[in-house]
Every structure is written in C-alpha cells, then in structure tokens.
Design a protein around this motif. Structure first.
Motif, mmCIF file in Angstrom:
data_model
loop_
_atom_site.group_PDB
_atom_site.id
_atom_site.type_symbol
_atom_site.label_atom_id
_atom_site.label_comp_id
_atom_site.label_asym_id
_atom_site.label_seq_id
_atom_site.Cartn_x
_atom_site.Cartn_y
_atom_site.Cartn_z
ATOM 1 N N UNK A 9 18.199 7.377 5.156
ATOM 2 C CA UNK A 9 19.571 7.091 4.766
ATOM 3 C C UNK A 9 20.548 8.109 5.358
ATOM 4 N N UNK A 10 21.676 7.602 5.831
ATOM 5 C CA UNK A 10 22.823 8.468 6.098
ATOM 6 C C UNK A 10 23.616 8.572 4.794
ATOM 7 N N UNK A 11 23.820 9.784 4.310
ATOM 8 C CA UNK A 11 24.493 9.981 3.033
ATOM 9 C C UNK A 11 25.861 10.628 3.248
ATOM 10 N N UNK A 55 28.182 7.877 15.926
ATOM 11 C CA UNK A 55 29.236 7.001 16.433
ATOM 12 C C UNK A 55 28.714 6.115 17.570
ATOM 13 N N UNK A 56 27.921 6.691 18.468
ATOM 14 C CA UNK A 56 27.423 5.928 19.613
ATOM 15 C C UNK A 56 26.499 4.799 19.188
ATOM 16 N N UNK A 57 25.744 5.005 18.117
ATOM 17 C CA UNK A 57 24.824 3.982 17.629
ATOM 18 C C UNK A 57 25.511 2.942 16.749
ATOM 19 N N UNK A 58 26.800 3.144 16.476
ATOM 20 C CA UNK A 58 27.484 2.239 15.557
ATOM 21 C C UNK A 58 26.887 2.292 14.169
ATOM 22 N N UNK A 59 26.431 3.486 13.762
ATOM 23 C CA UNK A 59 25.734 3.639 12.494
ATOM 24 C C UNK A 59 26.720 3.627 11.333
ATOM 25 N N UNK A 60 26.193 3.643 10.121
ATOM 26 C CA UNK A 60 27.023 3.616 8.927
ATOM 27 C C UNK A 60 26.383 4.461 7.832
ATOM 28 N N UNK A 61 27.176 4.755 6.824
ATOM 29 C CA UNK A 61 26.655 5.470 5.661
ATOM 30 C C UNK A 61 26.088 4.460 4.673
ATOM 31 N N UNK A 62 24.991 4.843 4.046
ATOM 32 C CA UNK A 62 24.298 3.946 3.127
ATOM 33 C C UNK A 62 24.552 4.286 1.664
#
Length: 299
Positions: free
Chosen positions: A225-227, A262-269
């Motif tokens: 998880x990105x927190x 940012x490059x992966x277009x990731x998000x916080x969970x």
C-alpha cells in the motif's frame, strides 16, 4: 545521504553516550531528550532500510559497513535484518509471509501471537536474535531444521545467516550487547529511561511494519500500500509511505520514489494513521481475501 547518516550517528551518540555520561548527571530532566530521539525511530529505520537495499551510499562495502553501524545502534545484527527483509520482498503475501493471515483454526487462537507481534514483539524478536550468536554451527543447523516450515520464512532466514553471514552475525551481535549493556550501566539509576526509549522504538517499529500489507491480496509478492502522509512527513520518513512504489522498484533510493510514483500513475490507497489503526482488527482468515483479483485492495 551522508548528512542523514551523520545525523543518525549523532542521535545514537546522544542516546547511548552523551545523555548518561554528561547530561543526566547534571539533571534528570535531560532524559526528556529521549522522547524526540524515540520519535525519530521511523526515519532511522528508513535509513537502515536504504542500507539493506544497497542504496545508502554507492560503494557496496561502505554501504554495508554503515548498515552494520546503524543496525548495532538499532539493536540487532545487520545480517539478520537484511536477510529477513530481502526474504520479505521475495515471499510477501505468499504462504510463507502473511503476518495477519490464518488459514486454519479460530481467530481467538491466533490473536494473542498477532497482538504480541504488533505491540512490540517484532522488535523484541529481532533484539533477542543476538542470543543465537552463542549457538555452535551444529546448533544453527538444528535450528534451521526445526524452523523450516512452508508457512514461515524463519527457517530460510536462519539458513541464509548460517551459510553466508555467521561470522559477521556473531561479531555484530557481540557489539549490540556490548554497546547497549555499557549504555545501560552508564545510565545507572536512570537505566529505566533507556529501557523505556527502546520499548518505544520497539512499539513504533512493530506497529508500522505490516501496516503496508495488512489486508492486501494473497499470492502477490509485489502487493503493498501507498499510505498518504503530508509531504513534510513523507520526507521525514524518507518516503517509506510510498511502499507500493518501493516493492515495484526496490532498488530505487528513497528520494526517487516520489518521481516513480508520478511516472507510474500510482495512487494512495489509505491514510498512514488509518492503515496503522486498521491492524487493531486483528488476524484475518485467508478466505476473506481474493488471491487472484487485480490490483491492490482499496480501502
């Protein structure tokens, strides 16, 4: 990075040398310094984590040397911490490494061990590993046989240390005991302050350890998880909160994780504090998680 290493060494010096030998004899009120020093546990572990992945300094020998120094101050041999963490990356969310998951039995039978680990037991086990330095080679071989089961990485961990790092492990374990015993004796009647600081470190380490994986998919070793944290706090913890990014790119140093996010277009969970709190729900039956569903489980 060298400034961060210097700051970490200075912090350890204050905690283990300056406070007991110079400041506390003047006034016990100086013991309050241990509160902010203990609250630096997370960035301290993040720095040690950089050494585990070879990202602390470019030269590998220097990287591992600093890792060993930091680990001695942390309270456990670097070889054990490094081997255990790399096995975590390899086996995370598989049957061997599912901290909160149980496949058989009742919740009540798994809860005591789970909560013990959550509230300091993980760090206590890491520190207690120094006692293994007393084992002869045959004792290590027997330990590996007794702990090698398909539902834990413990046997693999002990086997890796035995085969590759046993001499280093013994030297560093001796240093851990010598440094902390000397510090405790130097604290004298204020020894309880050092014990309380180490207990606080253990609580923070153990609480945060599995928060990045609690309730995520099974059989997905890259799952994490990105927190969410405010950007100043994200910098404070050396971007350790971007844990999904880290599991996909374990070789990236901490200061490049936000760019990869940012490059992966990731998000916080989830929010960091909320995710830590959700662990209080306790162990989860394996059937509540879907092993093959795509993506990180959203909260």
């Amino acid at each position: 990075m060298r400034r961060l290493i210097g700051a970490a060494v200075v912090g350890l010096g204050i905690e283990l040398v300056v406070l007991p030998l110079w400041l506390l004899p003047r006034s016990p009120a100086w013991g309050l310094l241990l509160i902010p020093l203990t609250l630096l546990t997370t960035p301290f572990w993040s720095l040690l984590h950089e050494a585990i992945h070879g990202s602390l300094v470019r030269d590998r020998r220097a990287n591992d040397a600093w890792g060993r120094v930091l680990a001695i101050g942390y309270g456990a041999p670097f070889a054990l911490l490094k081997s255990g963490h790399l096995l975590h990356h390899r086996y995370s969310r598989t049957e061997r490494e599912r901290t909160e998951i149980y496949a058989t039995g009742r919740w009540a039978s798994h809860a005591p061990g789970y909560y013990l680990r959550l509230f300091g037991g993980l760090y206590l086990a890491e520190v207690a590993s120094v006692l293994l330095a007393l084992l002869p080679e045959r004792g290590w071989a027997a330990l590996v046989r007794r702990t090698d089961r398909p539902d834990t990485i413990t046997g693999l961990l002990f086997d890796r240390v035995r085969r590759r790092f046993l001499t280093q492990f013994r030297l560093d374990a001796s240093a851990v005991v010598a440094v902390h015993l000397a510090a405790f004796l130097a604290y004298g009647r204020y020894g309880w302050m050092l014990v309380a600081a180490l207990a606080g470190r253990g609580l923070l380490i153990s609480l945060a350890d599995n928060a990045y994986h609690y309730g995520t998919r099974l059989d997905a070793s890259l799952e994490a998880l990105n927190l969410r944290l405010p950007r100043p706090l994200e910098t404070f913890v050396l971007a350790f909160n971007l844990h999904s990014v880290h599991h996909r790119h374990p070789g990236l140093p901490w200061h490049e994780l936000r760019t990869a996010f940012a490059a992966d277009g990731d998000e916080f969970h989830d929010d960091w504090f909320a995710a830590v709190g959700k662990q209080l729900r306790g162990p989860l039956p394996a059937g509540t998680l879907i092993a093959s569903s795509p993506g990180v489980r959203r909260h």
